[in-house]
Design a protein around this motif. Structure first.
Motif, PDB file in Angstrom:
ATOM      1  N   LYS A 111      -9.422   1.663  -7.238  1.00 55.22           N
ATOM      2  CA  LYS A 111     -10.139   0.899  -8.262  1.00 55.22           C
ATOM      3  C   LYS A 111     -10.259  -0.569  -7.864  1.00 55.22           C
ATOM      4  O   LYS A 111     -11.100  -1.301  -8.372  1.00 55.22           O
ATOM      5  CB  LYS A 111      -9.388   0.997  -9.594  1.00 55.22           C
ATOM      6  CG  LYS A 111      -9.450   2.381 -10.218  1.00 55.22           C
ATOM      7  CD  LYS A 111      -9.209   2.294 -11.734  1.00 55.22           C
ATOM      8  CE  LYS A 111      -9.413   3.631 -12.399  1.00 55.22           C
ATOM      9  NZ  LYS A 111      -8.404   4.628 -11.941  1.00 55.22           N
ATOM     10  N   ILE A 112      -9.374  -1.022  -6.961  1.00 57.76           N
ATOM     11  CA  ILE A 112      -9.388  -2.434  -6.553  1.00 57.76           C
ATOM     12  C   ILE A 112     -10.474  -2.671  -5.498  1.00 57.76           C
ATOM     13  O   ILE A 112     -10.852  -1.752  -4.771  1.00 57.76           O
ATOM     14  CB  ILE A 112      -7.997  -2.871  -6.009  1.00 57.76           C
ATOM     15  CG1 ILE A 112      -7.521  -1.913  -4.909  1.00 57.76           C
ATOM     16  CG2 ILE A 112      -6.986  -2.927  -7.153  1.00 57.76           C
ATOM     17  CD1 ILE A 112      -6.181  -2.316  -4.285  1.00 57.76           C
ATOM     18  N   PRO A 113     -11.003  -3.916  -5.433  1.00 56.83           N
ATOM     19  CA  PRO A 113     -12.055  -4.205  -4.460  1.00 56.83           C
ATOM     20  C   PRO A 113     -11.556  -4.060  -3.021  1.00 56.83           C
ATOM     21  O   PRO A 113     -10.412  -4.401  -2.714  1.00 56.83           O
ATOM     22  CB  PRO A 113     -12.417  -5.672  -4.755  1.00 56.83           C
ATOM     23  CG  PRO A 113     -11.891  -5.964  -6.114  1.00 56.83           C
ATOM     24  CD  PRO A 113     -10.708  -5.074  -6.309  1.00 56.83           C
ATOM     25  N   VAL A 114     -12.436  -3.545  -2.165  1.00 54.38           N
ATOM     26  CA  VAL A 114     -12.130  -3.384  -0.746  1.00 54.38           C
ATOM     27  C   VAL A 114     -13.089  -4.252   0.063  1.00 54.38           C
ATOM     28  O   VAL A 114     -14.311  -4.130  -0.052  1.00 54.38           O
ATOM     29  CB  VAL A 114     -12.256  -1.913  -0.309  1.00 54.38           C
ATOM     30  CG1 VAL A 114     -12.003  -1.770   1.188  1.00 54.38           C
ATOM     31  CG2 VAL A 114     -11.283  -1.036  -1.109  1.00 54.38           C
ATOM     32  N   ILE A 115     -12.507  -5.137   0.871  1.00 50.23           N
ATOM     33  CA  ILE A 115     -13.267  -6.029   1.749  1.00 50.23           C
ATOM     34  C   ILE A 115     -13.270  -5.406   3.140  1.00 50.23           C
ATOM     35  O   ILE A 115     -12.234  -4.930   3.610  1.00 50.23           O
ATOM     36  CB  ILE A 115     -12.596  -7.427   1.805  1.00 50.23           C
ATOM     37  CG1 ILE A 115     -12.471  -8.024   0.398  1.00 50.23           C
ATOM     38  CG2 ILE A 115     -13.368  -8.360   2.727  1.00 50.23           C
ATOM     39  CD1 ILE A 115     -11.488  -9.200   0.317  1.00 50.23           C
TER      40      ILE A 115
END
Ligand code: KIV
Ligand code: NA
Length: 266
Positions: free
Chosen positions: A196-200
């Motif tokens: 659910k967390i942003p992935v760079i």
């Protein structure tokens, strides 16, 4: 742009809007990144190579990182400042807390550290104490001597399985975001969807929630004469450095960068 916070990055992911990350090590480039609409400025330990001329990131100290974080903070207006914890500055939970305190007091809004599930306790304690953490997975340059060189990670199925498990464990430990470096596009896409967390991403294909490049790389500058596959020169065809950074942000947001020519297959 209103001040970028973790909430902003979460919302970008939920809305399916990509965000741009670029390194800066000083006030002027931090200002230029702001002008271009960059959401996150990374004070990367790549400064050990790009600024200091070392052949790896290992010589960088917490004091070096704090100095450059202070410089960036003075030139920043509304971007979120992420600072790298350098080599061996988070070998234990205690060291992670102490090093992070130094960087947060220098002006960072979050820290980044390299490694998998072994970092979960540090991530948990940092987050509980007010330090958001980005976990850097895949090609982790501080581990270059263990990895045996700067190589794509996660092509073998066992490695891919490990990466998926690390991503899940770090999310559960409270990591605020992940960064995937030099992993096959398909695997990066899968991990991006699974958390659910942003992935760079950097060298991780087009499906991650954000893209990062080293500022000097996107300006076509290279000290080694070798350009990694995932780098694109955004100064080509532009009239200024400011325009080049803006072109990078635009290309990230409209999904035109990275193309398959900047990415790795399984
Ligand atoms: O130090 C750095 O610039 C980085 C990016 C390449 C992800 O960690
Ligand atoms: Na780094």
């Amino acid at each position: 742009m209103p001040e970028v916070t973790l909430t902003t990055l979460q919302k970008r992911k939920q809305d399916g809007e990509k965000f741009a990350v670029v390194t800066s090590y000083d006030a002027t480039f931090a200002h230029a990144a702001n002008q271009a609409g960059v959401e996150v400025i990374l004070v990367g330990d790549s400064l050990g190579m790009v600024l200091q001329g070392n052949d790896s990131t290992l010589p960088v100290s917490v004091a070096d990182m704090a100095y450059h974080t202070r410089c960036v903070k003075r030139g920043n207006r509304d971007a979120l400042i992420m600072a790298d914890l350098p080599f061996m500055a988070y070998a234990t939970v205690e060291q992670a807390l102490q090093s992070s305190a130094t960087l947060m007091q220098a002006g960072a809004h979050m820290v980044k550290l390299e490694g998998g599930a072994w970092l979960c306790e540090s991530v948990r304690q940092l987050t509980e104490r007010g330090v958001p953490v980005c976990a850097h997975l895949g090609l982790t340059p501080q581990t270059v001597n263990v990895l045996g060189g700067y190589k794509v990670q996660g092509r073998a199925e066992a490695q891919a399985r490990q990466l998926r498990a690390d991503a899940t464990a770090l999310e559960q430990a409270g990591a605020a975001c992940l960064l995937l470096e030099c992993v096959p596009s398909e695997l990066a896409a899968e991990i991006t969807q699974s958390v659910k967390i942003p992935v760079i991403g950097i060298g991780a294909g087009n499906a991650t929630d954000a893209q990062v490049l080293v500022m000097h790389d996107l300006l076509g500058l290279s000290i080694s004469g070798r350009t990694p596959k995932f780098v694109k020169n955004f100064l080509a065809g532009q009239n200024s450095i400011q325009d080049a950074i803006t072109a990078f942000v635009q290309a990230v947001k409209d999904g035109s960068f990275p193309g398959p020519e900047h990415s790795f297959s399984a």
